[in-house]
Design an enzyme around this catalytic site. Structure first.
Site, short mmCIF file in Angstrom:
data_model
loop_
_atom_site.label_atom_id
_atom_site.label_comp_id
_atom_site.label_asym_id
_atom_site.label_seq_id
_atom_site.Cartn_x
_atom_site.Cartn_y
_atom_site.Cartn_z
N LYS A 9 -1.75 37.05 58.08
CA LYS A 9 -0.54 36.32 57.72
C LYS A 9 -0.74 34.79 57.74
CE LYS A 9 2.86 39.82 59.09
NZ LYS A 9 4.02 40.05 59.98
N TYR A 49 8.07 43.96 51.73
CA TYR A 49 8.99 44.05 52.89
C TYR A 49 10.34 44.66 52.51
CZ TYR A 49 5.89 41.53 56.08
OH TYR A 49 4.84 41.18 56.91
N PHE A 57 16.63 38.55 58.94
CA PHE A 57 15.42 37.74 58.84
C PHE A 57 14.67 37.91 57.52
CE2 PHE A 57 14.17 41.66 61.19
CZ PHE A 57 13.15 42.12 60.39
N ARG A 85 -2.57 49.46 64.67
CA ARG A 85 -1.30 49.08 65.32
C ARG A 85 -1.56 48.71 66.79
NH1 ARG A 85 3.17 48.17 61.98
NH2 ARG A 85 4.38 48.40 63.88
N THR A 91 5.20 43.84 67.85
CA THR A 91 5.68 42.92 66.82
C THR A 91 5.94 41.52 67.38
OG1 THR A 91 6.74 44.79 65.71
CG2 THR A 91 7.49 42.59 65.07
N ARG A 102 -1.87 40.04 68.21
CA ARG A 102 -0.61 39.30 68.31
C ARG A 102 -0.42 38.68 69.69
NH1 ARG A 102 3.00 43.75 65.03
NH2 ARG A 102 2.86 42.80 62.96
N ASN A 112 3.52 36.37 63.36
CA ASN A 112 2.76 37.19 64.32
C ASN A 112 1.38 37.59 63.80
OD1 ASN A 112 3.63 38.99 62.45
ND2 ASN A 112 4.82 40.25 63.85
N HIS A 115 -0.45 41.93 59.66
CA HIS A 115 0.34 43.10 59.26
C HIS A 115 -0.57 44.32 59.22
CE1 HIS A 115 2.95 45.79 56.91
NE2 HIS A 115 1.85 46.12 56.27
P1 IDP Z 1 5.71 45.24 62.32
O1 IDP Z 1 5.06 44.14 61.50
O2 IDP Z 1 5.22 45.24 63.74
O3 IDP Z 1 5.65 46.59 61.67
P2 IDP Z 1 8.51 45.14 61.51
O4 IDP Z 1 9.68 45.45 62.40
O5 IDP Z 1 8.17 46.13 60.45
O6 IDP Z 1 7.26 44.83 62.46
O7 IDP Z 1 8.82 43.73 60.85
C1 IDP Z 1 8.01 43.26 59.79
C2 IDP Z 1 7.74 41.80 60.02
O8 IDP Z 1 8.98 41.08 59.96
C3 IDP Z 1 7.18 41.45 61.40
O9 IDP Z 1 5.79 41.66 61.52
C4 IDP Z 1 7.56 39.99 61.53
O10 IDP Z 1 6.70 39.14 60.78
C5 IDP Z 1 8.95 39.99 60.88
N1 IDP Z 1 10.02 40.19 61.86
C6 IDP Z 1 10.34 41.32 62.54
N2 IDP Z 1 11.41 41.15 63.33
C7 IDP Z 1 11.79 39.86 63.16
C8 IDP Z 1 12.87 39.07 63.70
O11 IDP Z 1 13.66 39.50 64.54
N3 IDP Z 1 12.92 37.77 63.27
C9 IDP Z 1 12.05 37.24 62.36
N4 IDP Z 1 11.06 37.96 61.81
C10 IDP Z 1 10.92 39.25 62.21
MG MG Z 2 6.59 47.36 60.01
#
Ligand code: IDP
Ligand code: MG
Length: 141
Positions: A9, A49, A57, A85, A91, A102, A112, A115
């Site tokens: 990212k 996404y 967000f 993972r 996350t 992360r 973070n 992905h």
């Molecule tokens: P993941 O990447 O661990 O699967 P997801 O819940 O699928 O997490 O969310 C996708 C991406 O969206 C996250 O990796 C992060 O970059 C962003 N994200 C998730 N939750 C938040 C939030 O509460 N605020 C801002 N960005 C978020």
């Molecule tokens: Mg995800």
């Protein structure tokens, strides 16, 4: 063999962490079978996404992931999705264990660093968004 899409990212690209992150995944015994650098346009960012389109967000996330060029890769291996993972960590970097990508490099819950696909079905869809069949390789180590 199981496959997962990995994205390095923008926050990681800007800090020169692409190689470090790829190395951490290779060290798990996963095989790199596709890699490219690309600057996501907003349309591809929204498709990638799409599952989060109703989240507060979402727009910020689309802007972030399309802000600078990133590296996209496909890793293959037994249980690749779960291995990645686990190697990525939670996350939210504040909740991710030390030693995870992360936990060590993530800046905040949005930025973070990495992905990784979350299921076999998602991985298939995500890989198709980023790679054509002839960009994915098959070789013996
Ligand atoms: P993941 O990447 O661990 O699967 P997801 O819940 O699928 O997490 O969310 C996708 C991406 O969206 C996250 O990796 C992060 O970059 C962003 N994200 C998730 N939750 C938040 C939030 O509460 N605020 C801002 N960005 C978020
Ligand atoms: Mg995800």
């Amino acid at each position: 063999m199981e496959r997962s899409l990995v994205l390095i990212k923008p926050d990681a690209m800007q800090r020169g962490l692409a190689g470090t992150i790829i190395t951490r995944l290779e060290k798990q015994g996963l095989k790199l079978i596709a890699v490219k650098m690309l600057h996501l346009d907003k349309a591809l960012a929204r498709r990638h996404y799409a599952i989060h389109k109703d989240k507060p967000f979402f727009n910020g996330l689309v802007d972030y992931i399309s802000s600078v060029p990133i590296v996209a890769a496909v890793f293959e291996g037994e249980g690749a999705i779960a291995v990645i993972r686990k190697t990525m960590g939670a996350t939210d970097p504040a909740k991710a264990e030390a030693g995870t990508i992360r936990g060590d490099f993530g800046l905040d819950i949005e930025q973070n660093s990495v992905h990784g696909s979350d299921s076999i079905e998602t991985a298939e869809k995500e890989i198709k968004l980023f790679f054509s069949e002839d960009e994915i390789f098959n070789y013996h180590q």
